[in-house]
Write an enzyme that holds these catalytic residues in place. Structure first.
Site, mmCIF file in Angstrom:
data_model
loop_
_atom_site.group_PDB
_atom_site.id
_atom_site.type_symbol
_atom_site.label_atom_id
_atom_site.label_comp_id
_atom_site.label_asym_id
_atom_site.label_seq_id
_atom_site.Cartn_x
_atom_site.Cartn_y
_atom_site.Cartn_z
ATOM 1 N N SER A 1 -10.117 5.476 -5.276
ATOM 2 C CA SER A 1 -11.018 6.298 -5.303
ATOM 3 C C SER A 1 -10.676 7.556 -6.495
ATOM 4 C CB SER A 1 -11.237 7.257 -3.986
ATOM 5 O OG SER A 1 -10.139 7.719 -3.524
ATOM 6 N N LYS B 1 -2.186 -1.378 -3.792
ATOM 7 C CA LYS B 1 -2.872 -0.204 -3.755
ATOM 8 C C LYS B 1 -2.008 0.985 -4.023
ATOM 9 C CE LYS B 1 -6.507 1.951 -0.884
ATOM 10 N NZ LYS B 1 -7.071 2.149 0.331
ATOM 11 N N LYS C 1 0.844 -0.969 -0.163
ATOM 12 C CA LYS C 1 -0.198 0.145 -0.116
ATOM 13 C C LYS C 1 0.797 1.228 0.063
ATOM 14 C CE LYS C 1 -3.699 2.391 2.564
ATOM 15 N NZ LYS C 1 -4.807 2.240 3.621
ATOM 16 N N LYS D 1 1.107 10.114 5.582
ATOM 17 C CA LYS D 1 1.181 8.932 6.028
ATOM 18 C C LYS D 1 2.493 8.252 5.582
ATOM 19 C CE LYS D 1 -3.830 8.366 6.635
ATOM 20 N NZ LYS D 1 -5.009 7.585 6.689
#
Length: 336
Positions: free
Chosen positions: A285, A259, A204, A228
Site C-alpha cells: 500500500s 513483502k 514479510k 509488529k
C-alpha cells in the site's frame, strides 16, 4: 597492450540494437503481462456499498455484490487471481479473533460468491488475525501484550480451513508465526483439501510501508502505536529470509512471498536463485500511495513509473506480483 574498449569498439556498438523499437523488442529480456498480476481487494459488509480509502486514492472498500462486479471486470482483462482482505466491523473484533474462522464470516461469504459468479478466477485469502483482534496484532496476546505463537497457530489453522471449505484456491498466511505452514498443510490434508495451495508470506518485513493498508482494513487505530517487530522480519536482514523460506517450503508451502516489493528486490533475487520455486512479491500500500500521490501532483508519469516498478519486480525474479494497480496495468497493457 590495447584496452578492452579499443578491441571491441567500434566493431561492437551496443546502441545499434537500441536504435529502433523493433530491435529493442527483439532483445527484451523481461516482459510484464496480465498473467503476472494478482489484484488485492478490500471487502466490507452491506450491499451496494463502496468506501474510499483516504490514504490510497483510487482504492475502495467494496461490498460483496460490487466486489463480484470488480472481479468479473478484472478477469475479463486477463488477471488470473484476486486477493481478498475483509474489513471487520468493530463489534465483531475480539481478543480471541473468533470471527476469523466463522463459516459465515465476510471473507468466507465473499469467496463463495466469487467462486459462483466467476469460477475461472483464482481466489486467494489472507490468513491472519489482525482484522479480527481488538488490539490490531496478527495473533493472540498474553497479559504483557506479547503475541503468543502456538495458540495463534491453532486459530490460524481454523481460519485457513474455513477459507478452504468456502472454496478458496489459495490460502496465504501473512502472520509470520513459526510453524504455521506445517500446521495448516497437515490440517488441509486431513480435511481432504489436498489441492488448496499455500502461499507463505515467508519474508514479510516489519515495514513502514504498510500504513495505508492498516487504514484500509481498520486495524491501524486498534494497533494504537504498537508495532509488529517481534514477529515480522527486521528490514536489515537478508540471510534470515532464506532460512524462513527454507522452513516454509519444508513445511509444505507451494509458493513464497516477499513483502514489501520494491525496497526488497535483493531479497527476491536471492530467494529465486537459491530455491527456484514460485516466488511472489507484494507491491504494498505504501508503494502504491507514493506513486499515486506523485502522479496526482504531476511529479511523475503514473503509467510509465508503475510499469517500470512492476517490471523491476519481475526482473528481480518475481513470478507474480500483488498490486493495487493490477486492473489499471492490465488495461494499459491491452492498449499498448
Amino acid at each position: 597492450m590495447p584496452s578492452n574498449h579499443s578491441i571491441f569498439y567500434p566493431r561492437t556498438r551496443l546502441r545499434r540494437m537500441r536504435r529502433d523499437d523493433f530491435s529493442r523488442r527483439l532483445m527484451r529480456e523481461t516482459r510484464l503481462a496480465p498473467d503476472d498480476l494478482i489484484y488485492p481487494l478490500f471487502v466490507l459488509e452491506g450491499g451496494n456499498r463502496r468506501e474510499a480509502v483516504a490514504s490510497m486514492p483510487g482504492v475502495e472498500r467494496l461490498s460483496i455484490d460490487l466486489l463480484v462486479e470488480e472481479c468479473a471486470a478484472a478477469h475479463a482483462l486477463g488477471i488470473p487471481a484476486v486477493a481478498l482482505f475483509p474489513v471487520t466491523p468493530p463489534e465483531l473484533k475480539s481478543l480471541d479473533a473468533a470471527e476469523a474462522h466463522n463459516p459465515e464470516g465476510l471473507a468466507q461469504r465473499a469467496v463463495r460468491a466469487l467462486k459462483q459468479a466467476v469460477p475461472g478466477l483464482g481466489v486467494m485469502t489472507d490468513v491472519a488475525l489482525d482484522p479480527f483482534t481488538t488490539h490490531g496484532q496478527d495473533g493472540l496476546i498474553d497479559g504483557q501484550g506479547y503475541v503468543v505463537n502456538d495458540a495463534t497457530v491453532e486459530v490460524l489453522v481454523k481460519q485457513a480451513l474455513s477459507h478452504a471449505a468456502a472454496g478458496a484456491d489459495i490460502v496465504a498466511p501473512s502472520d509470520m508465526m513459526d510453524g504455521r505452514i506445517g500446521a495448516i498443510r497437515a490440517a488441509l490434508e486431513a480435511q481432504g483439501q489436498v489441492n488448496t495451495r499455500i502461499l507463505a508470506y515467508s519474508a514479510k518485513y516489519a515495514s513502514a510501508f504498510y500504513g495505508p493498508f492498516r487504514d484500509a482494513v481498520g486495524s491501524a487505530a486498534h494497533l494504537a502505536g504498537g508495532d509488529k517487530y517481534s514477529y515480522q522480519m527486521d528490514p536489515a536482514n537478508s540471510d534470515e529470509a532464506l532460512r524462513e523460506v527454507a522452513l516454509d517450503l519444508a513445511e509444505g508451502a507451494d509458493m513464497v512471498m516477499v513483502k514489501p516489493g520494491l525496497p526488497y528486490l535483493d531479497i527476491i533475487r536471492r530467494i529465486k536463485d537459491e530455491f527456484g520455486v514460485p516466488t511472489l512479491a507484494y507491491q504494498v500500500s505504501g508503494e502504491y500511495a507514493m506513486l499515486k500521490a506523485a502522479a496526482q501532483n504531476g511529479w511523475l508519469d503514473e503509467r510509465k513509473t508503475v510499469l517500470e516498478a512492476l517490471l523491476s519486480l519481475k526482473r528481480a525474479g518475481a513470478d507474480a506480483i500483488l498490486s493495487y494497480y493490477a486492473k489499471d496495468v492490465a488495461q494499459w497493457l491491452r492498449e499498448a
